[in-house]
Design a protein around this motif. Structure first.
Motif, short mmCIF file in Angstrom:
data_model
loop_
_atom_site.label_atom_id
_atom_site.label_comp_id
_atom_site.label_asym_id
_atom_site.label_seq_id
_atom_site.Cartn_x
_atom_site.Cartn_y
_atom_site.Cartn_z
N PRO A 1 7.62 -5.82 12.45
CA PRO A 1 6.48 -5.69 13.44
C PRO A 1 5.70 -4.58 13.38
O PRO A 1 4.45 -4.23 13.26
N LEU A 2 6.29 -3.42 12.81
CA LEU A 2 5.47 -1.97 12.70
C LEU A 2 4.50 -2.20 11.51
O LEU A 2 3.57 -1.17 11.78
N MET A 3 4.50 -2.94 10.67
CA MET A 3 3.62 -3.11 9.57
C MET A 3 2.14 -3.32 10.11
O MET A 3 1.20 -3.03 9.52
N ALA A 4 2.41 -3.90 11.31
CA ALA A 4 1.00 -4.18 12.01
C ALA A 4 0.04 -2.80 12.40
O ALA A 4 -1.04 -2.95 12.53
N VAL A 5 0.91 -2.02 12.73
CA VAL A 5 0.24 -0.57 13.26
C VAL A 5 -0.57 0.00 11.96
O VAL A 5 -1.94 0.34 12.53
N PRO A 6 -0.26 0.21 10.89
CA PRO A 6 -1.50 0.82 9.99
C PRO A 6 -2.49 -0.02 9.61
O PRO A 6 -3.59 0.22 9.43
N PHE A 7 -2.40 -1.59 9.65
CA PHE A 7 -3.38 -2.46 9.35
C PHE A 7 -4.34 -2.38 10.69
O PHE A 7 -5.55 -2.45 10.22
N PHE A 8 -3.89 -2.40 11.78
CA PHE A 8 -4.73 -2.42 13.06
C PHE A 8 -5.70 -1.16 13.03
O PHE A 8 -6.72 -0.99 13.29
N ILE A 9 -4.92 0.02 12.58
CA ILE A 9 -5.60 1.47 12.49
C ILE A 9 -6.76 1.26 11.56
O ILE A 9 -7.90 1.69 11.65
N LEU A 10 -6.36 0.77 10.37
CA LEU A 10 -7.21 0.59 9.26
C LEU A 10 -8.64 -0.28 9.76
O LEU A 10 -9.54 0.02 9.08
N ALA A 11 -8.27 -1.40 10.17
CA ALA A 11 -9.25 -2.29 10.66
C ALA A 11 -10.13 -1.50 11.46
O ALA A 11 -11.68 -1.66 11.32
N PRO B 1 -5.99 -5.69 20.38
CA PRO B 1 -4.64 -5.29 20.00
C PRO B 1 -4.46 -3.90 20.34
O PRO B 1 -5.28 -3.12 20.41
N SER B 2 -2.96 -3.82 20.65
CA SER B 2 -2.50 -2.47 21.03
C SER B 2 -1.23 -2.02 20.41
O SER B 2 -0.49 -2.74 20.27
N ILE B 3 -1.45 -0.86 20.00
CA ILE B 3 -0.31 -0.30 19.01
C ILE B 3 0.99 -0.18 20.07
O ILE B 3 2.22 -0.44 19.92
N ILE B 4 0.73 0.35 21.45
CA ILE B 4 1.84 0.65 22.29
C ILE B 4 2.39 -0.65 22.62
O ILE B 4 3.72 -0.92 23.02
N MET B 5 1.79 -1.79 22.75
CA MET B 5 2.47 -3.07 22.82
C MET B 5 3.49 -3.60 21.74
O MET B 5 4.30 -4.27 22.18
N ILE B 6 2.82 -3.27 20.58
CA ILE B 6 3.72 -3.79 19.58
C ILE B 6 5.24 -2.79 19.64
O ILE B 6 6.10 -3.45 19.48
N ILE B 7 5.15 -1.51 20.06
CA ILE B 7 6.23 -0.86 20.09
C ILE B 7 7.28 -1.21 21.42
O ILE B 7 8.10 -1.36 21.14
N TYR B 8 6.30 -1.53 22.32
CA TYR B 8 6.92 -2.05 23.62
C TYR B 8 7.92 -3.18 23.30
O TYR B 8 9.10 -3.36 23.56
N ALA B 9 7.44 -4.19 22.36
CA ALA B 9 7.98 -5.56 22.15
C ALA B 9 9.24 -5.18 21.21
O ALA B 9 10.41 -6.02 21.41
N LEU C 1 -3.64 8.94 10.64
CA LEU C 1 -3.38 8.52 11.91
C LEU C 1 -1.77 7.75 12.01
O LEU C 1 -1.01 7.79 12.85
N THR C 2 -1.75 6.71 10.95
CA THR C 2 -0.46 6.07 10.65
C THR C 2 0.63 6.99 10.70
O THR C 2 1.68 6.86 11.27
N ALA C 3 0.50 8.00 9.80
CA ALA C 3 1.76 8.83 9.81
C ALA C 3 1.98 9.64 11.00
O ALA C 3 3.37 9.68 11.41
N SER C 4 0.97 9.98 11.98
CA SER C 4 1.29 10.60 13.17
C SER C 4 2.02 9.76 14.12
O SER C 4 3.14 10.11 14.70
N VAL C 5 1.70 8.49 14.19
CA VAL C 5 2.27 7.64 14.88
C VAL C 5 3.57 7.33 14.62
O VAL C 5 4.61 7.29 15.57
N LEU C 6 3.81 7.17 13.29
CA LEU C 6 5.15 6.76 12.76
C LEU C 6 6.24 7.98 12.81
O LEU C 6 7.42 7.80 13.25
N LEU C 7 5.73 9.14 12.92
CA LEU C 7 6.54 10.38 12.82
C LEU C 7 6.96 10.50 14.33
O LEU C 7 8.16 10.74 14.63
#
Length: 427
Positions: free
Chosen positions: A54-64, A151-159, A275-281
């Motif tokens: 599910p974390l693969m959604a994070v970089p793609f939403f950021i890129l979008a 779409p929300s990154i924090i919701m993906i992480i919560y789930a 941005l993706t690297a900062s979130v994943l770190l």
């Protein structure tokens, strides 16, 4: 180990270390002092924490979001929002709230909203005679909608931390709370604009011009509907939806708005990667920190203590709100979700609290920490992007904070505001 962990993280945060590094160093020190595990386990847990589909959604939403911004989406949405409310008393303030709410349905990031359309609106409001510090405070307070409306990154992480909820269900649950926050910010803007007589000299655009502007904004607005409808009817998963969003954003910027050049793509990709690297770190660091807590039995001990108190569900929710408000002052939302949700969500479920309702209380509460000093990352981003001194911004912030707290209490005591839409749609 536990004492070392907490002392180290408090000291490092007080010294100004970035949150991710403070968590990693604290976990490493705790393991070293404990002496029961090799240091390698810290790095193992970091990689395990981000090894998730599910974390693969994070970089793609950021890129979008970056593609849509590079494709002039920000300017299109600002014109679309301003044409409806810009001519009213406090109209540019309403336009600020409306444009950030619309943009949040694309970016999923409060920081991106504040630095992009938010900073542009502050300049417009400043030229129209609004207080620049007031405009910056309104932008910070409204940008919180970014992680709440899907779409929300924090919701993906919560789930990922709570198996009782799904990403799609949380996406749907965020709509009403997000709109309530936007309405609350508009209410504060109405009150302050009336007291200070903030007016716009621009007349309402002709109907033909408004129609043309609305048609131009339609492709951008359709992205939100595309993601949510696709997820609801099972056309694609949230992760697949993020990829669809990237291609749709590319088509909009390159061939519909024709403002996105091929030469700009490397820079957009680089910003997205950073941005993706900062979130994943941050996520990896939080995973290592949470592992130390788990092996030391802190979640189990805390859970048993709370259960022994025999709190009613409402008293538990009030206690959680207080805990998260204090936690959010010093910690960013993402590590907050990863550290606290595995502890608190099972207790909430045992007390009969709806998991989706509890999730929205936690998410709204932790995002509120982005505008509460001393950490308040959203305040720093807005201050830098708008060139408003921090002390001036903070002086204008209290009315917005009170409005946020009112919405938080409403969401806490009226579960249907969070659960009605996802339950109606079958989540």
């Amino acid at each position: 180990m536990t004492l070392t962990l907490f002392i180290a993280v408090v000291v490092l945060l007080a010294l100004g270390f970035p949150v991710a590094f403070a968590l990693i160093i604290s976990a490493a020190l705790a393991v070293a002092v404990g002496g029961r595990y090799p240091q390698l386990v810290v790095f193992k847990e970091m990689f395990t924490g981000i090894d998730s589909f599910p974390l693969m959604a994070v970089p793609f939403f950021i890129l979008a979001a970056e593609l849509m911004s590079g494709g002039a989406l920000t300017a299109v949405l600002l014109r679309f929002a301003a044409q409806f409310v810009g001519h009213l008393r406090g109209g540019l303030g309403y336009a600020n709230v409306l444009s950030l709410t619309l943009f949040s349905g694309i970016s999923g990031s409060a920081l991106a909203d504040a630095a992009g359309p938010g900073s542009m609106m502050v300049k417009m409001m400043d030229k129209a005679g609004y207080g620049r510090a007031y405009a910056a405070a309104l932008t910070s307070a409204t940008a919180i909608v970014g992680p709440i409306i899907p779409p929300s990154i924090i919701m993906i992480i919560y789930a990922m931390q709570d198996e009782q909820v799904s990403v799609g269900g949380l996406f749907m649950a965020g709509f009403v709370p997000g709109l309530l926050i936007a309405l609350a910010m508009a209410g504060v803007n109405w009150r302050i604009s009336k007291a200070r007589d903030y007016r716009s000299g621009d007349p309402r655009p002709p109907a033909r011009e408004m129609l043309v502007t609305s048609i131009k904004a339609l492709p951008a607005l359709l992205l939100i509907a595309l993601i949510l409808v696709g997820i609801r009817f099972g056309v694609f998963t949230p992760t697949e939806a993020s990829v669809v969003a990237v291609f749709y954003a590319l088509v909009c910027g390159k061939w519909i708005y024709r403002t996105l050049s091929w030469k700009a793509l490397p820079a957009i990709a680089a910003r997205s990667a950073m941005l993706t690297a900062s979130v994943l770190l941050v996520m990896a660091a939080s995973a290592a920190f949470s592992w130390v807590l788990t092996v030391e039995g802190v979640p189990q001990a805390l859970s048993q203590t709370i259960i022994d108190w025999q709190l009613s569900p409402w008293m538990f929710l009030l206690a959680v709100n207080l805990l998260l408000l204090l936690f959010g002052i010093f910690m960013e939302p993402l590590p907050g979700v990863m550290i606290l949700v595995p502890i608190l969500a099972p207790i909430a479920a045992a007390l009969g609290i709806d998991p989706t309702h509890f999730a929205m209380v936690v998410i709204v509460n932790l995002t509120l920490g982005m505008i509460t000093p001393p950490v308040g990352s959203l305040l720093f981003v807005t201050s830098v992007a708008t060139r408003v001194p921090m002390n001036a911004l903070l002086r204008e912030l209290p009315p917005f904070l009170w409005a946020h707290l009112a919405v938080l209490l409403l969401l806490t005591f009226v579960p249907a505001l969070s659960t009605w839409l996802p339950h109606t749609l079958g989540f």
